[in-house]
Design an enzyme around this catalytic site. Sequence first.
Site, PDB file in Angstrom:
ATOM      1  N   GLN A 184       0.821 124.833   4.025  1.00  0.00           N
ATOM      2  CA  GLN A 184       2.114 125.514   4.150  1.00  0.00           C
ATOM      3  C   GLN A 184       2.731 125.186   5.499  1.00  0.00           C
ATOM      4  O   GLN A 184       2.091 125.324   6.543  1.00  0.00           O
ATOM      5  CB  GLN A 184       1.993 127.032   4.029  1.00  0.00           C
ATOM      6  CG  GLN A 184       3.386 127.671   4.026  1.00  0.00           C
ATOM      7  CD  GLN A 184       3.397 129.169   3.993  1.00  0.00           C
ATOM      8  OE1 GLN A 184       2.998 129.812   4.954  1.00  0.00           O
ATOM      9  NE2 GLN A 184       3.880 129.733   2.890  1.00  0.00           N
TER      10      GLN A 184
ATOM     11  N   CYS B  46       8.028 134.575   5.582  1.00  0.00           N
ATOM     12  CA  CYS B  46       7.483 135.307   6.731  1.00  0.00           C
ATOM     13  C   CYS B  46       8.610 135.995   7.506  1.00  0.00           C
ATOM     14  O   CYS B  46       9.577 135.344   7.898  1.00  0.00           O
ATOM     15  CB  CYS B  46       6.706 134.362   7.645  1.00  0.00           C
ATOM     16  SG  CYS B  46       5.968 135.201   9.070  1.00  0.00           S
TER      17      CYS B  46
END
Length: 343
Positions: free
Chosen positions: A69, A99
Amino acid sequence: MTSTELQTSKRISVAPMMDWSDRHYRHFARLFNPTAWLYSEMVTTGALIFGDRDRHLRFNDSEHPVVLQLGGSDPQALATCSKMAQDYGYDEVNLNVGCPSDRVQNNKIGACLMAEPQLVAECIAAMQNAVDIPVTVKHRIGIDDLDSYENMLNFVDTVAATGCRHFIVHARIAFLQGLSPKENRDIPPLRYEDVYRLKQERPHLTIEINGGISTPEEIEQQLPVTDGVMIGRAAYHNPYILAQAGIMDGHALPDRFAIMQQYMPYLAEQMEQGIALSSMTRHLLGLFQYQVGARSWRQMLSGGNAKTLADVHQAIDVMQELTDKANERQIERLKSFGEKTSA
């Protein structure tokens, strides 16, 4: 096996978790489930381009299928780092658009990118042009005031226009101000129905659901209406959930002690390379979650209590003894119950 051979029609994956889903945890997680997709921690493009590339990218062959990621918003930098991922042998590369921490927002990384779907599309297009492996997106259902289903659909459609077909959807919005990353995992209500609707309205896309899924029963409930389930911290605190999920793929349920027997050579090998034992044993604390002696196991391996491999072996022996005694008591109770019912 290739990643294509490993992939099932309904995918189980373990979420990228900062400070947790490192290569030592991923090697451990693989022992519970041979086909679950394992994600790296988020790695920023800057860390790869200007930092210690090998430290961030190296992994063990046992981890396949494994996904890197990336965090970033510059298309060229993301393309460069995607190529690194492919060269290192990752099976996929994923862009973080979920996030909500202040640190990543300041660098235009993570959930704040949901406000800029066209920029995300440019990033994904550049990443896809740089590699042959699949490029996927992990995102929220919304952020702040951009919290409607229509906003999310516009985001997905804009990114999907690049040819991207796989979206992992955390079924909560993120509040970019006022809530910590931990609070953003718990406080915004889950809206699974938005993810189900997305799959219904965009059946040609692979839609994987994430958020609040912590039991085998909850995994099973999600699979008929989505293309896969991503498990987050539940897979860390109770990694045996991966073994229980593996039953749905036809895998046998492994024994916890057999898993430790397989992991011990890895501990020894890594220690020979200079890796601190504590940086690996911290990932083992949840092995006996909900089992007799779980607290003792955590105490024996945490706080610097396990200084050598002999200490880990001793902890295993203690747990084996506690487990054997618990089984004996259970057998005696069943015998006693049988005698009472037959009298």
